[in-house]
Write a protein that holds these residues in place. Structure first.
Motif, short mmCIF file in Angstrom:
data_model
loop_
_atom_site.label_atom_id
_atom_site.label_comp_id
_atom_site.label_asym_id
_atom_site.label_seq_id
_atom_site.Cartn_x
_atom_site.Cartn_y
_atom_site.Cartn_z
N LEU A 78 0.82 -1.21 0.00
CA LEU A 78 0.00 0.00 0.00
C LEU A 78 0.85 1.26 0.00
CD1 LEU A 78 -2.78 -1.05 2.54
CD2 LEU A 78 -3.00 -0.84 0.06
N ARG A 184 -6.71 2.79 -0.09
CA ARG A 184 -6.47 2.51 -1.51
C ARG A 184 -6.28 1.01 -1.73
NH1 ARG A 184 -1.17 5.98 -1.88
NH2 ARG A 184 -2.36 7.08 -0.28
N TYR A 185 -6.31 0.63 -3.00
CA TYR A 185 -6.00 -0.74 -3.37
C TYR A 185 -4.53 -0.81 -3.81
CZ TYR A 185 -10.99 -1.80 -3.33
OH TYR A 185 -12.29 -1.98 -2.95
N SER A 187 -1.59 -1.75 -6.11
CA SER A 187 -1.42 -2.07 -7.53
C SER A 187 -0.46 -3.25 -7.67
CB SER A 187 -0.88 -0.86 -8.29
OG SER A 187 0.42 -0.53 -7.82
#
Length: 250
Positions: A78, A184-185, A187
């Motif tokens: 993250l 957030r996700y 990536s």
């Protein structure tokens, strides 16, 4: 300023919970595990503070056996910079956790400690307050907004009936609430990068802390099943049932 974020490995909130046959706890074998949602919010806030230039480094820490490294790697993906696993097979209760985090915060010389307000497995809501007390630092719980300027933190926290704004001198302890941010996700490139980020393993014994059994779980049981509803033929029958059976009206 360095920020320390404590995270906990818990059962995924969307997984089906099964109570162990002996009533000693819930089944964790073959169950999806994840970062405690409130801890994930704390990680997100620390990363945002770093992106704003307020923090120079974000360090995440978790207490447990090797399995919690999965969640630490998730936090690194993250955006956290470094991770610490305090290795122990023992179950640490809130006071022991607070003592361990105090030692880690002291070793790392952090300016701010962020934690989720509570974990969704035990819902104790005790560690942030205990940690602040042990460190002798100011604290703000249930934070819905965090602003850092110079050597002070301005925290907006949710209270019954409204919001309260506190101004704290740093270092300080802050626990996060749901409305602070939206995590957030991670990536795919960041997940790959997380594998190369440093993850230090510290033996609990090296901290000279012996976990104490300050709490005891007497029994864990499933909630009683909800009874099926009934159809009533008239308003008077409904009122009668509410008054004489449910006893919710006089």
């Amino acid at each position: 300023m360095k920020i320390l974020v404590a995270i906990k490995r818990v059962i995924d909130p969307y997984a089906k919970i099964r109570v162990q046959s002996d009533g000693s706890g819930v089944e964790t074998n073959n169950v999806k595990m994840t970062i405690n949602p409130f801890c994930e919010i704390a990680v997100e806030e620390a990363i945002r503070l770093k992106e704003l230039g307020v923090a120079s480094e974000v360090v995440v820490v978790s207490i447990g056996d090797k399995s919690c490294q999965e969640q630490l790697r998730g936090a690194l993906a993250l955006g956290a910079d470094r991770a610490i696993q305090v290795d122990t097979a023992k179950t640490c209760h809130p006071l022991s956790v607070a003592k361990i985090l105090k030692e880690i915060a002291k070793q790392e010389q952090v300016g701010l400690v962020l934690l989720g307000k509570q974990s969704i497995d035990n819902d104790n809501n005790q560690v942030p307050q205990m940690l602040a007390g042990l460190c002798g630092w100011p604290q703000a719980t249930f934070a819905s907004e965090v602003k850092i300027e110079d050597e002070t933190a301005t925290i907006t926290r949710e209270i019954d009936g409204g919001l309260e704004t506190l101004k704290l001198s740093l270092p300080a302890v802050v626990s996060t609430d749901l409305r602070l941010n939206e995590p957030r996700y991670a990536s795919l490139p960041n997940i790959m990068k997380a594998k190369r980020k440093p993850l230090d393993v510290i033996e609990l014994s090296s901290l000279d802390i012996e976990p104490s059994d300050s709490q005891e779980i007497l029994e864990v049981f499933e909630p009683s099943k909800r009874e099926a509803g009934v159809m009533v033929s008239s308003v008077s029958e409904l009122v009668d049932k509410l008054k004489n059976e449910a006893k919710v009206v006089d």
